[in-house]
Motif scaffolding. Structure first.
Motif, PDB file in Angstrom:
ATOM      1  N   LYS A 183       0.614  -1.338  -0.093  1.00 56.81           N
ATOM      2  CA  LYS A 183       0.188  -0.002   0.340  1.00 56.81           C
ATOM      3  C   LYS A 183       0.902   1.312   0.025  1.00 56.81           C
ATOM      4  CE  LYS A 183      -3.756  -2.280   2.034  1.00 56.81           C
ATOM      5  NZ  LYS A 183      -4.777  -2.463   3.472  1.00 56.81           N
ATOM      6  N   VAL A 221       3.406   1.664  -1.773  1.00 55.12           N
ATOM      7  CA  VAL A 221       4.116   1.675  -2.364  1.00 55.12           C
ATOM      8  C   VAL A 221       2.865   2.112  -3.548  1.00 55.12           C
ATOM      9  CG1 VAL A 221       4.409   0.699  -5.199  1.00 55.12           C
ATOM     10  CG2 VAL A 221       5.514  -0.122  -2.962  1.00 55.12           C
ATOM     11  N   GLN A 222       1.909   1.623  -3.521  1.00 53.59           N
ATOM     12  CA  GLN A 222       0.413   2.803  -4.047  1.00 53.59           C
ATOM     13  C   GLN A 222       0.701   3.489  -3.799  1.00 53.59           C
ATOM     14  OE1 GLN A 222      -1.967  -0.416  -3.104  1.00 53.59           O
ATOM     15  NE2 GLN A 222      -2.435  -1.394  -4.708  1.00 53.59           N
ATOM     16  N   VAL A 259       2.540   6.275  -2.818  1.00 53.31           N
ATOM     17  CA  VAL A 259       3.677   7.125  -2.399  1.00 53.31           C
ATOM     18  C   VAL A 259       3.536   7.502  -4.554  1.00 53.31           C
ATOM     19  CG1 VAL A 259       6.433   7.251  -3.647  1.00 53.31           C
ATOM     20  CG2 VAL A 259       5.484   6.032  -1.258  1.00 53.31           C
ATOM     21  N   VAL A 260       3.068   6.374  -5.037  1.00 53.96           N
ATOM     22  CA  VAL A 260       2.540   6.291  -6.482  1.00 53.96           C
ATOM     23  C   VAL A 260       1.695   7.306  -6.982  1.00 53.96           C
ATOM     24  CG1 VAL A 260       2.047   5.679  -9.064  1.00 53.96           C
ATOM     25  CG2 VAL A 260       3.907   4.535  -7.662  1.00 53.96           C
ATOM     26  N   GLU A 305       2.059  11.116  -6.491  1.00 48.79           N
ATOM     27  CA  GLU A 305       3.344  11.533  -7.658  1.00 48.79           C
ATOM     28  C   GLU A 305       2.484  12.074  -8.169  1.00 48.79           C
ATOM     29  OE1 GLU A 305       7.794   9.614  -6.597  1.00 48.79           O
ATOM     30  OE2 GLU A 305       6.657   8.448  -7.903  1.00 48.79           O
ATOM     31  N   GLU A 330       8.192  14.637  -7.894  1.00 47.43           N
ATOM     32  CA  GLU A 330       8.951  12.651  -7.437  1.00 47.43           C
ATOM     33  C   GLU A 330       9.127  12.740  -6.400  1.00 47.43           C
ATOM     34  OE1 GLU A 330      11.057  11.461 -10.965  1.00 47.43           O
ATOM     35  OE2 GLU A 330      12.162   9.629  -9.343  1.00 47.43           O
ATOM     36  N   ILE A 331       8.937  11.998  -5.483  1.00 44.48           N
ATOM     37  CA  ILE A 331       9.673  11.961  -4.088  1.00 44.48           C
ATOM     38  C   ILE A 331      10.871  11.301  -3.896  1.00 44.48           C
ATOM     39  CG2 ILE A 331       9.234  10.810  -2.179  1.00 44.48           C
ATOM     40  CD1 ILE A 331       6.244  10.749  -2.747  1.00 44.48           C
TER      41      ILE A 331
END
Lengths: 88, 525
Positions: A39, A41-42, A44-45, A48, A54-55
């Motif tokens: 979750k 990863v989801q 962060v994307v 962004e 872009e983190i």
């Protein structure tokens, strides 16, 4: 990059992590509330995409962004950097 | 009764849990893609990711899974692999041995916790293809190909996916996402991940037997080039070269579908005798009369003919796919019977247009033949029905022989297939051959095969009865054998064994059998 608004962050978290967090819970640990690595990863994307930024890789650990406030701080720094560059 | 049916409908629409084991990540794309694809078939899906490294600690997540997916990344499994690759022959054998041992361990671990099917993605080696440096060489002497061959042949019960084939469909340059790889070990692009989800969906619905059943074909400019009634049998194009080649290729495809269980029917504006003559005499015809279950060749309208095919074969309209080269004909059928799937044929026909069929590889050719023969001889039975006065007289005149015997091992596959394919005449239970084996091993269960023959043909296996702890768990009858009151004979057999209750699941089409069980007071409330 778009302006950082806490409501928008809350909205993205609630949608991605499938939670219902309100503005009174900005310091609560998201892992305790059900966040896991997938979750994250989801999230962060989605952040962004939504804020058009872009983190940096150094912030891509859950511990770096495990509360709403920490996420807001990371995005705010990015926003200010971005703004300075635009003014330069 | 309405409330009970509704409740059972919800049970049938249970959530399908997919446990995905991998040593890499597929986020942020996988979960959403899986949900989307499964929704297409009205299947609700729950996705659980299990890191390969944590399998021993997290194996409880496998419990209750409807499907297990294994997708291991070769590079992540052997981080020093590029060194091995450069050394060429020296360490390949060690890697293969090590890798197979790890796969075996994983397979045993999965099997220990679940009997669910396993979709196993093969390895790929395109990430080591330094074509810019070495040209397009066989990477590491084909070590990954050797591993894939070994894994695919090691276990007959895994659903192996040729992952390199999938990447070929996408294109290597569109496959890798280096940013994702270095950020969180998610090396594949959204396109690849979406196709993986699609493949898992396809293999799962093949496994559960959700497919169209019958392919209805037009003839002129579909099975051959030209118009039979105008050009005559010598004037139509059909051969493995020249103008007839597309039609020959299409017949090859249809024949492959037939051998994998698809029932074929013909619906053509022609005289039947003329069409049969082509089937019997034209040297280019790959499809023969014996492959076709029903011919409707006349000058009536096509919707009417398709309805006749549906009735004669006892196959519901939503299980029928109609192929024609005329959009006008297809639209006509669609307007009257929207549940029929229509496919437009042209000479550049792509097999993708028939992706509503989800076919198994392991279909027994003999059974396909028996099944087609039953459908074909249905016409003779209809004729007999017309000649006799009462239904009882008709049934008697068929000289039916029903044989109910304990299921033998070699029948398990067919019996399982029957439970998967039957929607109408069934208590709604679905079993795979593996699950039936487990059920039988429990000793409290009995399984009976029902075979039928009459004076026209051998039907082979037409029904199955499964009983566990005095409850009827499995009861299904092939629609080929419907309309002969066999279901009553089967039910009498069940009652003689002392069983009084049935476990019923609504398939959306088996309301008739619900009434049958209900009238016999067998529904559990």
């Amino acid at each position: 990059m778009k302006k950082v608004e806490i409501d928008k962050i809350l909205d993205i978290i609630n949608k991605t992590v499938d939670l219902y967090i309100t503005s009174t819970q900005v310091d609560e640990n998201l892992v305790d509330l059900g966040m896991d690595s997938i979750k994250f990863v989801q999230l962060v994307v989605s952040l962004e995409e939504e804020f058009e930024c872009e983190i940096p890789d150094s912030k891509l650990l859950i511990t770096e962004m495990d509360t709403v406030r920490k996420i807001q701080d990371v995005l705010q720094v990015l926003y200010e950097d971005n703004n300075e560059k635009t003014i330069d | 009764m309405k409330t009970i049916m509704k409740k059972q409908l919800i049970n049938e629409n249970k959530t399908h849990k997919i446990a995905w084991i991998s040593n890499i990540l597929f986020e942020p794309y996988l979960r959403g893609s899986l949900v989307d694809y499964f929704l297409k078939a009205n299947l609700d899906v729950e996705y659980v990711y299990i890191p390969y490294e944590d399998m021993h600690e997290e194996n409880k997540k496998l419990m209750g899974a409807s499907l297990v997916v294994v997708s291991l990344n070769f590079e992540s499994m052997f981080p020093n692999v590029t060194t091995y690759m450069l050394k060429k022959h020296t360490s390949n054998r060690d890697i293969i041995r090590d890798c197979i041992l790890r796969c075996r361990e994983l397979y045993s671990l999965i099997k220990k916790h679940t009997d669910s099917p396993i979709v196993w993605f093969g390895f790929e080696d395109y990430s080591f293809c330094d074509a810019a440096l070495f040209g397009r060489i066989l990477v590491g002497d084909g070590i990954v190909d050797k591993l894939n061959l070994k894994i695919a042949s090691e276990w007959s019960d895994i659903l192996f996916v040729d992952f390199k084939h999938l990447i070929a469909d996408v294109g290597i340059s569109e496959t890798f996402d280096l940013k994702g790889k270095y950020r969180w070990n998610a090396p594949y692009t959204k396109t690849v991940v979406k196709m993986m989800a699609e493949e898992v969906y396809k293999r799962y619905i093949i496994y559960i037997g959700k497919t169209k059943k019958c392919l209805v074909l037009d003839c002129d400019n579909v099975l051959w080039g030209g118009i039979l009634s105008e050009d005559g049998i010598d004037g139509i194009s059909l051969s493995n070269m020249g103008l007839g080649r597309p039609f020959w290729d299409f017949q090859c495809l249809v024949l492959r579908m037939y051998y994998h269980g698809v029932i074929l029917a013909i619906c053509s504006r022609n005289d039947e005798e003329e069409v049969l003559k082509v089937f019997r005499e034209h040297s280019g015809m790959l499809l023969k009369e014996e492959h076709i279950s029903c011919f409707q060749c006349n000058w009536d309208n096509k919707p009417e003919n398709i309805k006749k095919i549906s009735e004669s074969l006892n196959i519901s309209l939503d299980s029928i796919v109609f192929v024609d080269d005329s959009k006008f004909e297809l639209d006509g059928v669609k307007a009257i019977f929207p549940e029929v799937t229509t496919v437009l044929y042209n000479t550049l026909f792509a097999v993708n247009d028939l992706d509503c069929f989800n076919l198994r590889l392991d279909v027994d050719e003999k059974i396909v033949k028996i099944r087609t023969n039953t459908y074909r001889t249905n016409a003779m039975r209809e004729e007999l029905k017309r000649r006799v006065n009462t239904f009882d007289e008709y049934i008697r005149s068929l000289n039916m022989k029903l044989d109910v015997h304990p299921t033998e091992d070699h029948e398990l596959q067919r019996v399982a297939e029957l439970s998967q394919r039957t929607n109408k005449c069934s208590n709604g239970a679905r079993y795979t051959a593996e699950q039936l084996k487990v059920l039988l091993a429990s000793k409290t269960a009995s399984l009976y095969t029902v075979c039928l023959s009459d004076k026209f043909s051998e039907f082979g296996i037409v029904g199955v009865i499964g009983i566990k702890d005095k409850v009827l768990e499995l009861f299904c009858l092939s629609c080929r054998a419907l309309g002969r009151t066999i279901e009553n004979d089967m039910l009498n057999f069940v009652k003689q064994t002392g069983v009084t209750k049935v476990r019923f699941n609504n398939t959306g089409k088996n309301a008739g059998f619900y009434r049958l069980f209900d009238d016999n007071g067998m529904i559990m409330r």
